[in-house]
Design an enzyme around this catalytic site. Sequence first.
Site, PDB file in Angstrom:
ATOM      1  CG  HIS A 195      32.124  35.154  36.854  1.00 44.19           C
ATOM      2  ND1 HIS A 195      31.704  33.904  37.253  1.00 44.19           N
ATOM      3  CD2 HIS A 195      33.173  34.940  36.025  1.00 44.19           C
ATOM      4  CE1 HIS A 195      32.462  32.984  36.684  1.00 44.19           C
ATOM      5  NE2 HIS A 195      33.358  33.583  35.956  1.00 44.19           N
ATOM      6  CB  CYS A 200      45.211  40.555  28.088  1.00 38.39           C
ATOM      7  SG  CYS A 200      45.679  38.911  28.685  1.00 38.39           S
TER       8      CYS A 200
END
Length: 556
Positions: free
Chosen positions: A186, A486
């Site tokens: 993250h 992606c």
Amino acid sequence: METTLRGVGVSHGVAIGEVRHMGTAVLEPPAKQIPVQDAEREQGRARKAVEAVAADLMARGNLAGGEAQAVLEAQAMMAQDPELMADVERRIAVGSTAERGVYDAFASYRALLANAGEYLAGRVADLDDVRNRIVARLLGVPMPGVPDSDEPYVLIARDLAPADTALLDPTLVLGFVTEEGGPTSHSAILARALGVPAVVALPGAGELAEGTLVAVDGSSGEIFVNPSAEKKAELEAAAAARKAALAGSTGPGATSDGHKVPLLVNIGGPADVPAAVEAGAEGVGLFRTEFLFLDDSKNAPSEEKQVEAYRKVLEAFPEGRVVVRVLDAGADKPLDFLTPADEPNPALGVRGLRSLLDHPDVLRTQLTALSKASEGLPVHLEVMAPMVADRADAKAFADACRAAGLQAKFGAMVEIPSASLRARSILQEVEFLSLGTNDLAQYTFAADRQVGAVSRLQDPWQPALLDLVAMSAEAARAEGKSCGVCGEAASDPLLACVLTGLGVTSLSMGAASIPYVRATLAKYTLAQCERAAAAARACDSAEEARTAAQAVLSGE
């Protein structure tokens, strides 16, 4: 004396400044007993602290927007977990103080996560941050976090919680270095979104003395401790040259000989659109729709709410391509109305498309909302399913799209090795593939993306991962269909050239990375990219692959 350390570079750029350390962790509360008559009062204190921390996390998410908002909302849900709160109240009822009850309940839950497979073990850092915030509030002490400073600095931490990373001030935090984490954690993703140079997985980073001068190269992963005047000048010159190259690079993505490689953007919601447009994104390669579903873990958002959010994004890219990923729930993004609560290993269980096929009403509502949101717009809408394992999955998704009357291309994400190995079979049912290299690496190497100890296996330069990318691209080419990337691999400018050489037809990344990738692609021909890709695949390690590709592209 100048020394060099090496971690994993996860966000481009160079930062030169003095070290400042993250605040120390909250101390363990004393294990003292309270009278029975005080239990109700202590339970009330605990509930108020939990609600205050959850509200603070939500507020931070609203301020940050985009990727950060979804992460922080997930943390707020973690703080309010009813089973966890019930455990806290049980502990207080038998004599614990509010702070000790919270500490012990979170410790128990932490042990469950740590032993529930590597994917969930990666959520431990987020859980620890929530615990620290609640305990700090109960103790009445400042929350450990980003240090106060009037002068810009390089931040050093064991790991950075999303709540800290999301609101870093780039004018003060020149860059950051962490001991733990990985290229797809993250914090790494949010660092790229902020445009802050960052290096993770650097053992011993915490031993750097406060005030030490360091130079951080977020591309190479190198940390120069007490850099010489010559080294500083070299790095500053390289940074200036890179900035000039970025300023001179505009327009669609393409190699120097005109081979087009559309550069798309990964977004988490409407809040990410302005930065994407400013960066010159040619469309959206990954629209994560989870942000809509994280507001309420017990109920799916209404069709009307979904239509409104989707249309805001679709309107921002007239004539552009927008690829929407349907809800990817499960594993680290559990939703009460969708995902099982008792899976022993959620990362390998019912997540992504599997959850949606078990709850066809949720999928039908989302597809119908996307259909209505695109009505009357010239946008090229494409919709893809996460966690497709085989042709049966692909067919079930395509059938659901058609049943909802969706006028769009249907695609499949390649995140499971089986999807890459059987890509040509899957392409009999869908019209495009999109490689999610983060999860594809995780499942290929059995290496959790949040665990620093296995970060070398999460490196997208791993030749085995490049083989799977090539296999998928070759299948798409044989079927006359497209195959994009992606995952975070697309944000590495050098690797973007290699992916192009492997046959990938589009690249999608965080907005901050688009100028770097555009400028680098424009320097090389398609043939050079193909030679670099072949050289990388011929290697046996990620480091060798990176070095080999660089040698080919630099003409060595």
